[in-house]
Motif scaffolding. Structure first.
Motif, PDB file in Angstrom:
ATOM      1  N   LYS A 176       0.842  -1.116  -0.054  1.00  0.00           N
ATOM      2  CA  LYS A 176       0.034   0.087  -0.039  1.00  0.00           C
ATOM      3  C   LYS A 176       0.959   1.282   0.024  1.00  0.00           C
ATOM      4  CE  LYS A 176      -3.971  -1.874   2.434  1.00  0.00           C
ATOM      5  NZ  LYS A 176      -4.857  -1.878   3.636  1.00  0.00           N
ATOM      6  N   LYS A 177       1.783   1.291   0.831  1.00  0.00           N
ATOM      7  CA  LYS A 177       2.807   2.396   1.012  1.00  0.00           C
ATOM      8  C   LYS A 177       3.498   2.521  -0.328  1.00  0.00           C
ATOM      9  CE  LYS A 177       6.971   4.394   3.426  1.00  0.00           C
ATOM     10  NZ  LYS A 177       7.875   3.873   4.428  1.00  0.00           N
ATOM     11  N   SER A 178       3.925   1.628  -1.097  1.00  0.00           N
ATOM     12  CA  SER A 178       4.854   1.636  -2.272  1.00  0.00           C
ATOM     13  C   SER A 178       3.733   2.099  -3.376  1.00  0.00           C
ATOM     14  CB  SER A 178       5.278   0.337  -2.683  1.00  0.00           C
ATOM     15  OG  SER A 178       6.281  -0.138  -1.857  1.00  0.00           O
ATOM     16  N   ALA A 179       2.501   1.766  -3.209  1.00  0.00           N
ATOM     17  CA  ALA A 179       1.748   2.021  -4.527  1.00  0.00           C
ATOM     18  C   ALA A 179       1.216   3.671  -4.116  1.00  0.00           C
ATOM     19  CB  ALA A 179       0.264   1.098  -4.450  1.00  0.00           C
ATOM     20  N   ILE A 180       1.067   4.055  -3.076  1.00  0.00           N
ATOM     21  CA  ILE A 180       0.457   5.255  -2.867  1.00  0.00           C
ATOM     22  C   ILE A 180       1.766   6.313  -2.903  1.00  0.00           C
ATOM     23  CG2 ILE A 180      -0.544   7.057  -1.143  1.00  0.00           C
ATOM     24  CD1 ILE A 180      -2.447   4.868  -2.087  1.00  0.00           C
ATOM     25  N   THR A 181       2.686   5.985  -2.490  1.00  0.00           N
ATOM     26  CA  THR A 181       4.065   6.861  -2.892  1.00  0.00           C
ATOM     27  C   THR A 181       4.123   7.099  -4.562  1.00  0.00           C
ATOM     28  OG1 THR A 181       4.809   5.922  -1.022  1.00  0.00           O
ATOM     29  CG2 THR A 181       6.388   7.321  -2.409  1.00  0.00           C
ATOM     30  N   ALA A 182       3.875   5.781  -5.104  1.00  0.00           N
ATOM     31  CA  ALA A 182       4.073   5.858  -6.565  1.00  0.00           C
ATOM     32  C   ALA A 182       3.154   6.823  -7.223  1.00  0.00           C
ATOM     33  CB  ALA A 182       4.183   4.453  -7.162  1.00  0.00           C
ATOM     34  N   ALA A 183       1.990   6.525  -6.732  1.00  0.00           N
ATOM     35  CA  ALA A 183       0.834   7.406  -7.307  1.00  0.00           C
ATOM     36  C   ALA A 183       1.142   8.977  -7.245  1.00  0.00           C
ATOM     37  CB  ALA A 183      -0.453   6.894  -6.800  1.00  0.00           C
ATOM     38  N   LEU A 184       1.657   9.363  -5.992  1.00  0.00           N
ATOM     39  CA  LEU A 184       1.896  10.473  -5.839  1.00  0.00           C
ATOM     40  C   LEU A 184       3.044  11.253  -6.497  1.00  0.00           C
ATOM     41  CD1 LEU A 184       1.553  10.311  -1.690  1.00  0.00           C
ATOM     42  CD2 LEU A 184       0.070  11.536  -3.584  1.00  0.00           C
ATOM     43  N   LYS A 185       4.038  10.515  -6.855  1.00  0.00           N
ATOM     44  CA  LYS A 185       5.152  10.608  -7.680  1.00  0.00           C
ATOM     45  C   LYS A 185       4.767  10.854  -8.961  1.00  0.00           C
ATOM     46  CE  LYS A 185       9.980   9.329  -8.886  1.00  0.00           C
ATOM     47  NZ  LYS A 185      11.201   8.433  -8.646  1.00  0.00           N
ATOM     48  N   ILE A 186       3.809   9.987  -9.585  1.00  0.00           N
ATOM     49  CA  ILE A 186       3.407  10.138 -11.024  1.00  0.00           C
ATOM     50  C   ILE A 186       2.703  11.542 -11.271  1.00  0.00           C
ATOM     51  CG2 ILE A 186       1.478   9.557 -12.694  1.00  0.00           C
ATOM     52  CD1 ILE A 186       2.252   6.588 -11.804  1.00  0.00           C
ATOM     53  N   THR A 187       1.972  12.092 -10.222  1.00  0.00           N
ATOM     54  CA  THR A 187       1.193  13.423 -10.008  1.00  0.00           C
ATOM     55  C   THR A 187       2.235  14.335  -9.578  1.00  0.00           C
ATOM     56  OG1 THR A 187       0.151  12.881  -8.142  1.00  0.00           O
ATOM     57  CG2 THR A 187      -1.056  12.320 -10.216  1.00  0.00           C
ATOM     58  N   ASN A 188       3.324  14.214  -9.405  1.00  0.00           N
ATOM     59  CA  ASN A 188       4.252  15.267  -8.961  1.00  0.00           C
ATOM     60  C   ASN A 188       3.652  15.938  -7.460  1.00  0.00           C
ATOM     61  OD1 ASN A 188       6.354  15.217 -11.030  1.00  0.00           O
ATOM     62  ND2 ASN A 188       4.645  16.211 -12.187  1.00  0.00           N
ATOM     63  N   VAL A 189       3.125  14.987  -6.857  1.00  0.00           N
ATOM     64  CA  VAL A 189       2.684  15.478  -5.404  1.00  0.00           C
ATOM     65  C   VAL A 189       3.756  15.219  -4.369  1.00  0.00           C
ATOM     66  CG1 VAL A 189       0.594  15.414  -3.797  1.00  0.00           C
ATOM     67  CG2 VAL A 189       0.422  15.457  -6.344  1.00  0.00           C
TER      68      VAL A 189
END
Length: 222
Positions: free
Chosen positions: A105-118
């Motif tokens: 979950k942590k990896s996926a959420i962090t990745a999603a944030l990175k994709i959107t530059n958040v």
């Protein structure tokens, strides 16, 4: 030939560590990014105006369960990128992640944030701001409940005085009625005495002419 199983979106990311040992999330084969400095978290949040809640006609103590009103009163704005703590909660409850381990979950959420530059700090700041807004609202209510209690105590004291005045007035009325009864009884006793005297005169007046005398004489205290 069996078709390759399509990977879920978060399976395209891996967890790595930089030289400082800090965990990072990146796409496979992507170079490890340099460590960036995070913006400091917001230290304080205050509610400038208590959320408007329509008071009940009963005058009871009112609390709002509409947290959005509290956040609005604290002037918490949704960032342009849309990633608030609620967005993260939504992602965590999604079908893709709900049953996954905390690490995934942590990896996926962090990745999603990175994709959107958040930055994750933006989400943390949003979470902290909301928590502090709730604390601020609670503090407002803790203060106002003292005022509410004093108001109700004052009302109760006024009601108690009304009760005492009512009881006093009714007790006076009861005593007055008792005196009126006693006066009525005394008046009847005096009248009965006069009646007895009158009957005796009538009895004596015709006694020489008739026997037995038909006039009845009342007995004393009858």
């Amino acid at each position: 030939m069996t078709a390759e199983k399509k990977k879920k979106w978060f399976e395209h990311f891996v967890t790595v560590s930089d030289n400082s040992g800090e965990e990072k999330i990146q796409m496979k084969d992507e170079p490890v990014p340099a460590k960036s400095k995070s913006a400091p978290l917001e230290q304080s949040v205050s509610i400038n105006e208590e959320p408007h809640v329509a008071a009940e006609k009963s005058g009871r103590f009112v609390l709002t369960s509409d947290f959005e009103q509290i956040y609005a009163a604290a002037e918490i704005e949704i960032p342009a990128h849309g990633y608030t703590v609620y967005k993260i909660m939504e992602l965590l409850e999604s079908d893709d992640l709900k049953a996954m381990s905390p690490e995934v979950k942590k990896s996926a959420i962090t990745a999603a944030l990175k994709i959107t530059n958040v930055s994750i700090n933006d989400v943390i700041k949003d979470a902290v701001a909301r928590d502090k807004a709730l604390d601020a609202y609670e503090n407002i209510k803790l203060k106002s409940i003292g005022e509410y209690e004093q108001k109700k105590i004052t009302e109760n004291e006024a009601i108690q005085r009304e009760i005492e005045e009512f009881v006093k007035a009714k007790n006076e009325q009861i005593e007055k009625n008792k005196r009126l009864i006693q006066q009525a009884k005394s008046g009847l006793t005096e009248w009965q005495q006069m009646k007895q005297a009158e009957e005796q005169k009538i009895f004596d007046a015709i006694s020489p002419f008739v026997s037995p005398n038909p006039v009845t004489l009342s007995k004393p205290n009858n």
